[in-house]
Design an enzyme around this catalytic site. Structure first.
Site, short mmCIF file in Angstrom:
data_model
loop_
_atom_site.label_atom_id
_atom_site.label_comp_id
_atom_site.label_asym_id
_atom_site.label_seq_id
_atom_site.Cartn_x
_atom_site.Cartn_y
_atom_site.Cartn_z
N SER A 234 0.84 -1.20 0.00
CA SER A 234 0.00 0.00 0.00
C SER A 234 0.87 1.24 0.00
CB SER A 234 -0.91 0.03 1.25
OG SER A 234 -1.74 -1.09 1.30
N SER A 272 -3.65 -3.83 -3.02
CA SER A 272 -2.89 -2.66 -2.57
C SER A 272 -3.83 -1.54 -2.18
CB SER A 272 -1.95 -2.18 -3.70
OG SER A 272 -1.17 -1.10 -3.26
N ASP A 274 -4.13 2.21 -1.88
CA ASP A 274 -3.43 3.40 -2.36
C ASP A 274 -4.35 4.60 -2.20
OD1 ASP A 274 -1.42 1.56 -3.28
OD2 ASP A 274 -2.69 1.18 -5.01
#
Length: 349
Positions: A234, A272, A274
């Site tokens: 991340s 992930s 983000d």
């Protein structure tokens, strides 16, 4: 501590602020608590958006979720109202609840009106998962006291690297952490600063690009290790500026952070998280409505947002690289090691 420019890597053409970090925005201050002992590799980082109460005088703010595999707190109300009313706390994924409670207690101590004569507070806590490789995240080592210690700090400079929330992070198969960079933007007779701070815990080593150079692939040939199958990390990207902007304009700027992130090689993998959060220190919003509840605020003309867009892209790209270069090689749980990009760099010459 080394940064990208110490290795003759210059991202973009725009000038930087004096420290080339978020500390170039007047009024901001920072705190870190670093927990680094064997399998414990974690911590807390705090960004104070203003020298006075951000609850009493809120910052215009916005956020943009690039990929939503994350556990941040406070983004829903921030997005709805376009306001930031607490310090920003960064930590690991399983410590978000602890950090939120500590931040709420901190705000209650400083504002007796909260929950009595006015509403509650929207604490902003953001995270990355440092338990995938270096940190014993199941141990829940971050305490409320650690968070309060970070909140009590108001350092005028931002320390970067494997510190605070960045202590146990991995980035592109290397040591990740905290990175920052700033850019100066002239708009007519006035000058503004835009800065990025990144908590980097994302990416696959074969994909790493450094100013257009496929450095990750080069490192792969040297260490002859199998590539990570999927991107599971991340990144948290914080953007701060002293330019007068509306929440809508800030959201447009937050979206451009994606381009700076992409230039370093990430694929925004399904696993992930983000997230981008941006705020302006100009045009603060009072918590209590004045007698005449009509506010007059400055805002930048839309035709000049392109300058801030490009500044954002450059600052985010360089902040990520600074995190990689500034973070020292670290050994964590199960004797796993993440090497600093700085340790690899000379071998790549």
């Amino acid at each position: 501590m080394a940064f990208a420019r110490d290795f003759d890597i210059q991202i973009g053409k725009r000038p930087t602020g004096p420290t080339n970090s978020m500390a170039d925005i007047d009024g901001l201050s920072f705190g870190h608590v670093t927990l680094s002992d064997g399998a414990i590799q974690t911590g807390v980082t705090v960004v104070h958006p203003a020298p006075d109460s951000v609850f009493e005088n809120k910052c215009v703010a916005a956020c943009h979720v690039i990929n939503g595999f994350g556990k941040s707190i406070g983004l829903m109300q921030l997005e709805e109202l376009g306001q930031l009313e607490s310090p920003i706390v960064l930590t690991n994924t399983l410590s978000v609840g602890t950090a939120s409670t500590a931040l709420v207690k901190h705000m209650l101590a400083g504002h007796p009106s909260i929950g009595e004569t006015t509403g509650t507070v929207n604490p902003v806590v953001m995270e990355c998962n440092d338990g995938a490789y270096l940190n014993d995240i199941r141990g829940l080592h971050v305490s409320q006291d650690h968070v309060q210690q970070a909140l009590d700090q108001h350092a005028p400079q931002l320390v970067q690297g494997a510190v605070g929330a960045g202590t146990g992070m991995s980035c592109y198969g290397l040591k990740g952490g905290i990175g920052s960079a700033s850019r100066l933007v002239d708009v007519g007779p006035r000058g503004f600063t835009l800065a990025a701070t990144t908590l980097c815990n994302m990416g696959r080593l074969p994909d790493l690009m450094v100013n257009g150079r496929p450095v990750g692939a080069e490192i792969m040939t040297l260490q002859e290790e199998e590539a990570q199958a999927a991107e599971l990390g991340s990144i948290i990207i914080l953007l701060a500026t002293d330019a007068p902007l509306t929440a809508r304009q800030l959201k447009r700027i937050c979206k451009r952070a994606t381009a700076g992130l992409a230039r370093t090689g990430t694929q925004f993998g399904s696993g992930s998280g983000d997230v981008v959060l941006g705020f302006s220190t100009a045009g603060r919003l009072p918590h209590d409505a004045p007698a005449l509840p009509v506010l007059t605020m400055e805002m930048l003309h839309e035709d000049h947002l392109d300058d801030l867009f490009s500044a954002t892209i450059e600052a985010v790209e360089e902040a990520i690289l600074n995190a990689l270069f500034a973070s020292k090689t670290t050994k964590g749980k199960h004797d796993r090691v993440r090497k600093s990009l700085a340790d690899w760099w000379m071998k790549l010459k």
